[in-house]
Design a protein around this motif. Structure first.
Motif, PDB file in Angstrom:
ATOM      1  N   ARG A  30      53.851-148.179   6.895  1.00  0.00           N
ATOM      2  CA  ARG A  30      53.118-146.906   6.917  1.00  0.00           C
ATOM      3  C   ARG A  30      54.063-145.743   7.195  1.00  0.00           C
ATOM      4  O   ARG A  30      53.986-144.689   6.551  1.00  0.00           O
ATOM      5  N   LEU A  37      45.070-146.924   8.172  1.00  0.00           N
ATOM      6  CA  LEU A  37      45.484-148.330   8.088  1.00  0.00           C
ATOM      7  C   LEU A  37      44.602-149.152   7.150  1.00  0.00           C
ATOM      8  O   LEU A  37      44.801-150.355   7.020  1.00  0.00           O
ATOM      9  N   GLU A  50      47.876-144.477   4.954  1.00  0.00           N
ATOM     10  CA  GLU A  50      48.667-143.650   5.866  1.00  0.00           C
ATOM     11  C   GLU A  50      47.835-143.085   7.009  1.00  0.00           C
ATOM     12  O   GLU A  50      48.314-142.970   8.136  1.00  0.00           O
TER      13      GLU A  50
END
Length: 282
Positions: free
Chosen positions: A140, A116, A113
């Motif tokens: 995400r 990446l 989150e």
């Protein structure tokens, strides 16, 4: 002289109120933090750090590692898993199997989150080599919104959580005088080959790769604000030359929970001497 960090004067009343039983400490929330590492060809061992935005309620402006609180669905047992079992992680961290599963999943989820970086792959011996692109960003965002769990995202993509890419490193509990508290287990991990850390977290206004010793010097110069657990971790990592050396280190996890005292009318956070020595006296 006290081994500690001088606190704002308003903490004096809070310390005395807790000592007298007028104020109850907040219950710490379970959390996971991941120190992501890389070997730079010129600068050597580096860590990935984020600077928290000034509007954050907890540690505004501090340079930190990716991490955050455990989400209830991080304990979802329906997740493909490779590497040490939750029971083994529990033994390392002094936690029950359920909490250990939650901590490892939170570590993987929060790192993705906020950077990446994804510690997962199509098999127990492989890892995702690129997490850039619109489809990954949609995943995400769904994790951030809690509309999907980590297990759901990985299962839909046919991915396996790689707990073997993590190592246990430390355990810190926020001091009782803080109104927001966390019971945080620290992990270390190497950034997987082919992946790139991104500046994607809305909780941070800057990200950087930095040598541990350089981060410490910036804190000592007053350029960076580092919380005690972050500073202690960087101090330990400064003693290693490569990512492989860090991952091979044998760690006995000891719980650290700094205390606060009023000394000569001033509030101090009492720290281990090896951490306190990095803070300016005052």
């Amino acid at each position: 002289m006290v081994n500690g960090l001088k606190l704002p004067h308003q903490f004096v009343e809070r310390i005395e109120g807790m000592r007298a039983g007028r104020i109850e400490p907040a219950t710490p929330r379970d959390a996971a933090t991941v120190v992501v590492l890389r070997d730079h060809p010129e600068h050597g061992l580096q860590v990935f750090m984020l600077r928290r935005v000034s509007s954050m309620a907890f540690a505004p402006g501090a340079y930190v590692f990716p991490g955050g609180s455990v989400d209830p669905r991080d304990g979802d047992a329906d997740i493909a898993w490779a590497g040490p079992s939750p029971a083994e992680w529990g033994a390392a961290f002094g936690a029950g199997e359920k909490l250990a599963r939650e901590l490892v999943c939170a570590a993987v989820r929060e790192t993705f989150e906020e950077s990446l970086i994804l510690l997962a792959g199509p098999a127990g011996t492989a890892v995702v080599d690129d997490t850039r692109g619109q489809a990954w960003e949609a995943d995400r965002q769904a994790l951030l919104a809690r509309t999907v769990s980590l297990a759901e995202m990985l299962n839909r993509r046919g991915l396996v959580l790689r707990s073997d890419l993590l190592r246990p490193w430390a355990h810190w509990i926020t001091p009782a005088i803080e109104p927001k508290r966390y019971d945080t287990r620290f992990f270390v991990a190497a950034i997987p080959p082919g992946q790139r850390a991104g500046d994607v977290s809305t909780e941070a206004d800057r990200v950087t790769w930095v040598r541990p010793e350089d981060a410490i010097r910036r804190a000592q110069a007053g350029e960076w604000f580092l919380m005690p657990p972050t500073l202690a971790t960087l101090s330990e990592l400064a003693g290693y030359r490569t990512v492989a050396d860090v991952l091979a280190a044998r760690r006995e996890i000891v719980t650290h929970e700094p205390t606060a005292e009023v000394i000569d009318g001033e509030a101090y956070l009492v720290l281990p001497p090896e951490t306190a020595r990095h803070y300016p006296r005052g």
